[in-house]
Structures are given as structure tokens and as C-alpha cells.
Design an enzyme around this catalytic site. Structure first.
Site, PDB file in Angstrom:
ATOM      1  N   TRP A  24       0.818  -1.214   0.000  1.00 46.68           N
ATOM      2  CA  TRP A  24       0.000   0.000   0.000  1.00 46.68           C
ATOM      3  C   TRP A  24       0.858   1.274   0.000  1.00 46.68           C
ATOM      4  CZ3 TRP A  24      -0.624  -4.032   3.463  1.00 46.68           C
ATOM      5  CH2 TRP A  24       0.050  -3.920   4.666  1.00 46.68           C
ATOM      6  N   GLU A  37      -5.469   0.999   6.001  1.00 52.33           N
ATOM      7  CA  GLU A  37      -5.552   1.493   7.376  1.00 52.33           C
ATOM      8  C   GLU A  37      -6.634   0.766   8.169  1.00 52.33           C
ATOM      9  OE1 GLU A  37      -3.556   3.279   9.038  1.00 52.33           O
ATOM     10  OE2 GLU A  37      -2.254   3.737   7.347  1.00 52.33           O
ATOM     11  N   THR A  43      -4.468  -5.515  13.688  1.00 54.61           N
ATOM     12  CA  THR A  43      -3.968  -6.654  12.919  1.00 54.61           C
ATOM     13  C   THR A  43      -2.545  -6.378  12.428  1.00 54.61           C
ATOM     14  OG1 THR A  43      -6.248  -6.911  12.161  1.00 54.61           O
ATOM     15  CG2 THR A  43      -4.608  -8.258  11.070  1.00 54.61           C
ATOM     16  N   TYR A 120      -8.065   8.891  13.725  1.00 47.76           N
ATOM     17  CA  TYR A 120      -6.783   8.337  13.270  1.00 47.76           C
ATOM     18  C   TYR A 120      -6.843   8.002  11.778  1.00 47.76           C
ATOM     19  CZ  TYR A 120      -3.287   5.035  11.942  1.00 47.76           C
ATOM     20  OH  TYR A 120      -2.294   4.408  11.224  1.00 47.76           O
ATOM     21  N   ASP A 138      -2.076   6.408  16.755  1.00 49.48           N
ATOM     22  CA  ASP A 138      -2.520   5.053  17.089  1.00 49.48           C
ATOM     23  C   ASP A 138      -1.610   4.533  18.199  1.00 49.48           C
ATOM     24  OD1 ASP A 138      -0.119   4.578  15.831  1.00 49.48           O
ATOM     25  OD2 ASP A 138      -0.881   3.055  14.452  1.00 49.48           O
ATOM     26  N   CYS A 208      16.919   1.334  21.350  1.00 48.02           N
ATOM     27  CA  CYS A 208      17.426   2.708  21.554  1.00 48.02           C
ATOM     28  C   CYS A 208      18.833   2.930  20.989  1.00 48.02           C
ATOM     29  CB  CYS A 208      17.384   3.076  23.032  1.00 48.02           C
ATOM     30  SG  CYS A 208      15.714   3.021  23.710  1.00 48.02           S
ATOM     31  N   CYS A 217      15.449  12.152  22.213  1.00 48.13           N
ATOM     32  CA  CYS A 217      14.450  11.415  22.988  1.00 48.13           C
ATOM     33  C   CYS A 217      14.596  11.680  24.491  1.00 48.13           C
ATOM     34  CB  CYS A 217      14.582   9.915  22.700  1.00 48.13           C
ATOM     35  SG  CYS A 217      13.432   8.926  23.673  1.00 48.13           S
TER      36      CYS A 217
HETATM   37 FE1  SF4 Z   1      14.448   4.489  22.449  1.00 42.68          FE
HETATM   38 FE2  SF4 Z   1      13.410   6.951  22.404  1.00 42.68          FE
HETATM   39 FE3  SF4 Z   1      14.119   5.798  20.137  1.00 42.68          FE
HETATM   40 FE4  SF4 Z   1      12.004   4.902  21.449  1.00 42.68          FE
HETATM   41  S1  SF4 Z   1      12.223   6.917  20.524  1.00 42.68           S
HETATM   42  S2  SF4 Z   1      13.622   3.635  20.563  1.00 42.68           S
HETATM   43  S3  SF4 Z   1      12.650   5.193  23.568  1.00 42.68           S
HETATM   44  S4  SF4 Z   1      15.485   6.343  21.795  1.00 42.68           S
END
Ligand code: SF4
Length: 359
Positions: A24, A37, A43, A120, A138, A208, A217
Site C-alpha cells: 500500500w 488502514e 492486525t 486516526y 494510534d 534505543c 528522545c
Molecule cells: Fe528508544 Fe526513544 Fe528511540 Fe524509542 S524513541 S527507541 S525510547 S530512543
């Protein structure tokens, strides 16, 4: 509005290099995007791919679905679960034909007004197909945003949820402002958030160390990845048990069609009755009650287990060979095995049918 230019640029670059090649994603057709969507709700991608391809071959546009018969629609959806989605898609197809002349509206409110389309899904279609700066939120995106911005609290709680929607909106608007060329920025940004949640920022073991946005982050920076997002209160599960009677006469089997207003409405199943999940149950009495016969001698076929919403369901199947065909009740009918294969059947009963064939 705060600027999110740095993480947005990073996400766009990462998505351009790492996006999975999903069928898609090779089209901007809003109908194809809507179907994907809706199928992807609850699913997994790998389950959806063959269903989407098959569906789009048969229903390449709203008009083809709007005029299709219910049995064919349900048969194509069989096995995908949450069948209300198929009915909603057909209702949306009818609305596209009757209210929009078969053309997909570009306006977000008009998309949102289609039957079965929530905030959404409307945002996904508006951004992916029309590249509009409409946010999406979502489960995957909630988790990414809760970690990226260290948002505390239950993501489903009203104020927390509103904050997450705001953040999703700020990100997609930022993408529309900064990205050159602009024509695909909103589409790419929203899909990048979905993709990151599905493949990198996963619920239990987020990657991470290799995450493209780890520098931006807040959860990663403050060592709070494991505690965000806050766990949601889950409703307690409960057990339900059904006695299923597979009645046979002259190589035909008695089945019935579920009423339209019920769960799995329109699908076929063997007659069955719910019994106490932890008590004794009498299959002969169930057979008498369901078939209107005396002295049935049920033979145990086996059972299938499945989970739906908060229920753990056991379907215990019994075969009853009848010397003569009883008159079907409540939308019932006698069918050969070949005919049963052509009917849309509830998934658990489809599995029971396979047991019958194996027996
Ligand atoms: Fe890790 Fe943040 Fe990346 Fe998620 S967004 S994988 S918590 S570093």
C-alpha cells in the site's frame, strides 16, 4: 508552537532510507490507503498483506465494493477478524458513491464523516494520500511520542491523549514547513512515526542504541524508557465456553447464519450454546435443544480455543449423526463440505470444520 525541526528532519531522512516496502506504500490512491488502514487496525502487517492484495484485486475502488453482495465481502474478510470493519468499509464505499460521486474527498472533515472512519484513519488517509498536515495517533505513535517527549500518564486518559494529539499535530505541521520538496513531507512524517513504533520503538525491547531519534528522545536521555508510556489499566479477562453441535446427515452438515446485529453477523457457524465455563455440561442435552431431536449420541470431536477482546473462549465440538435431516431453525441450512468452504464462516468454526474433515 515549539519547533521540532531537528527530530522531524531526522525522522524524514530515516524513513526515506529505511521504510519497509509494503504494497500500500506503492500507491497514493486514497481508497487503497483507506483499505490498508482499516485492515491494519488490531492486525499485524504480515497478516494484512495477502488480504489487502486480494481485496484490492476484487474491489479496486469504492464503486466495486458498494455493489458487492454481503456474502462475498465477508468471505474475502474471513480470518481477518473484527468483521465490523468489513461492513464499515462497505458502508464507506456506498457513501463515497452516493455522496461524492465515487470521488474520494480531500477535505479532512468529509473523510472523517465516512462511516467507520475515526480521527486516526481520517488523518492517515488525508496525510498519506493527500499529503495534508493532519495528525495521526494510534498505539505505535502514542508510544513513540510518550517516550520522545517524556509524556507521563495513561495515554488513553483525556488530557494525556489530547497532549499526544497536539504533539502529533505539531510534528506533522513542522514537516510541512521545513521539508523540500514539500509534496510528500506530511505523508512521510506520519508514516515514519508509525514505522518507528512498529520496528524500533517497540513496546518491550525498544532498540534505543540504533534509534535515529535517540539524541532527541527525553525518555532515553533521562533513563525512563522502561516506564513510558504509563501502563494502561487492562480489563480482567474471563472464560467463556460453548458446546458446538456438528449435526450430519447424508454428507450434509447443519449450519446457521448469525443475525446481522450480533458479533460476526452474517457469518455461518455450527449450532452452539454457551454453558458454564467451569461446570459440567451435557452435550446430548445441548444437541436435543439445538436440533429438536431425542436420544442424540454426540461423539467428541475436540475443541478450539481463542481469545476475543477480554474473553478466553473455548469451543467444544460434538458430532451428531442423524438418521434423518431435521428442519433447520433460525436461519439454518444443510450444506455439503464443498458448500461450507464457499461460505463465510466464523474463524473458530472454520477450524472445527477442518477437524471434521480430518476425522
Ligand atoms: Fe528508544 Fe526513544 Fe528511540 Fe524509542 S524513541 S527507541 S525510547 S530512543
Amino acid at each position: 508552537m515549539p519547533t521540532h525541526a531537528a527530530p522531524v528532519r531526522t525522522l524524514l531522512e530515516w524513513f526515506a532510507a529505511h521504510a519497509r516496502d509494503l504494497p500500500w506504500r506503492r500507491t497514493r490512491d486514497p481508497w487503497a490507503v483507506l483499505v490498508s488502514e482499516v485492515m491494519l487496525q488490531q492486525t499485524q502487517v504480515k497478516t494484512v498483506i495477502p488480504y489487502w492484495e486480494c481485496w484490492m484485486r476484487r474491489f479496486p475502488d469504492a464503486a466495486s465494493l458498494a455493489t458487492a453482495g454481503e456474502a462475498e465481502v465477508l468471505k474475502l474478510w474471513e480470518g481477518l477478524g473484527y468483521y465490523r470493519r468489513a461492513r464499515n468499509l462497505q458502508a464507506a464505499a456506498c457513501a463515497l458513491v452516493t455522496e461524492h460521486g465515487g470521488r474520494f474527498p480531500r477535505n479532512l472533515d468529509a473523510i472523517l464523516a465516512l462511516p467507520g472512519v475515526g480521527r486516526y484513519t481520517a488523518g492517515a488517509v488525508a496525510s498519506i494520500a493527500f499529503n495534508q498536515p493532519a495528525p495521526i495517533l494510534d498505539g505505535n505513535v502514542m508510544r513513540v511520542l510518550a517516550r520522545l517527549f517524556a509524556v507521563d500518564g495513561d495515554p488513553a486518559a483525556r488530557e494525556v491523549n489530547a497532549r499526544l494529539w497536539r504533539l502529533a499535530g505539531e510534528l506533522v505541521v513542522t514537516a510541512a514547513r521545513i521539508e523540500r520538496p514539500r509534496e510528500r513531507a506530511c505523508s512521510a512524517l506520519n508514516q515514519a512515526l508509525m514505522e518507528l513504533g512498529a520496528t524500533v520503538c517497540t513496546p518491550r525491547t525498544p532498540a534505543c542504541p540504533t534509534c535515529p531519534v535517540r539524541r532527541h528522545c527525553a525518555a532515553h536521555r533521562t533513563g525512563r524508557v522502561a516506564e513510558l508510556p504509563a501502563p494502561r489499566a487492562r480489563p480482567a479477562t474471563s472464560a467463556r465456553r460453548f458446546l458446538v453441535i456438528a449435526a450430519e446427515h447424508a454428507e450434509r452438515w447443519l449450519v446457521r447464519r448469525r443475525p446481522a446485529a450480533e458479533v460476526n453477523g452474517g457469518f455461518w457457524e455450527f449450532p452452539n450454546v454457551e454453558v458454564l465455563s467451569d461446570g459440567d455440561a451435557d452435550p446430548a442435552a445441548a444437541a436435543s435443544r439445538l436440533l429438536g431431536v431425542r436420544h442424540a449420541a454426540p461423539e467428541r470431536l475436540g475443541e478450539v480455543r481463542h481469545a476475543i477482546t477480554r474473553y478466553r473462549v473455548t469451543q467444544e465440538a460434538w458430532r451428531v449423526r442423524l438418521p434423518r435431516a431435521v428442519k433447520p431453525r433460525d436461519g439454518g441450512a444443510w450444506h455439503t463440505l464443498a458448500e461450507l468452504h464457499a461460505l463465510p464462516m466464523v474463524t473458530a468454526h472454520r477450524r472445527l470444520l477442518k477437524r471434521l474433515e480430518a476425522a
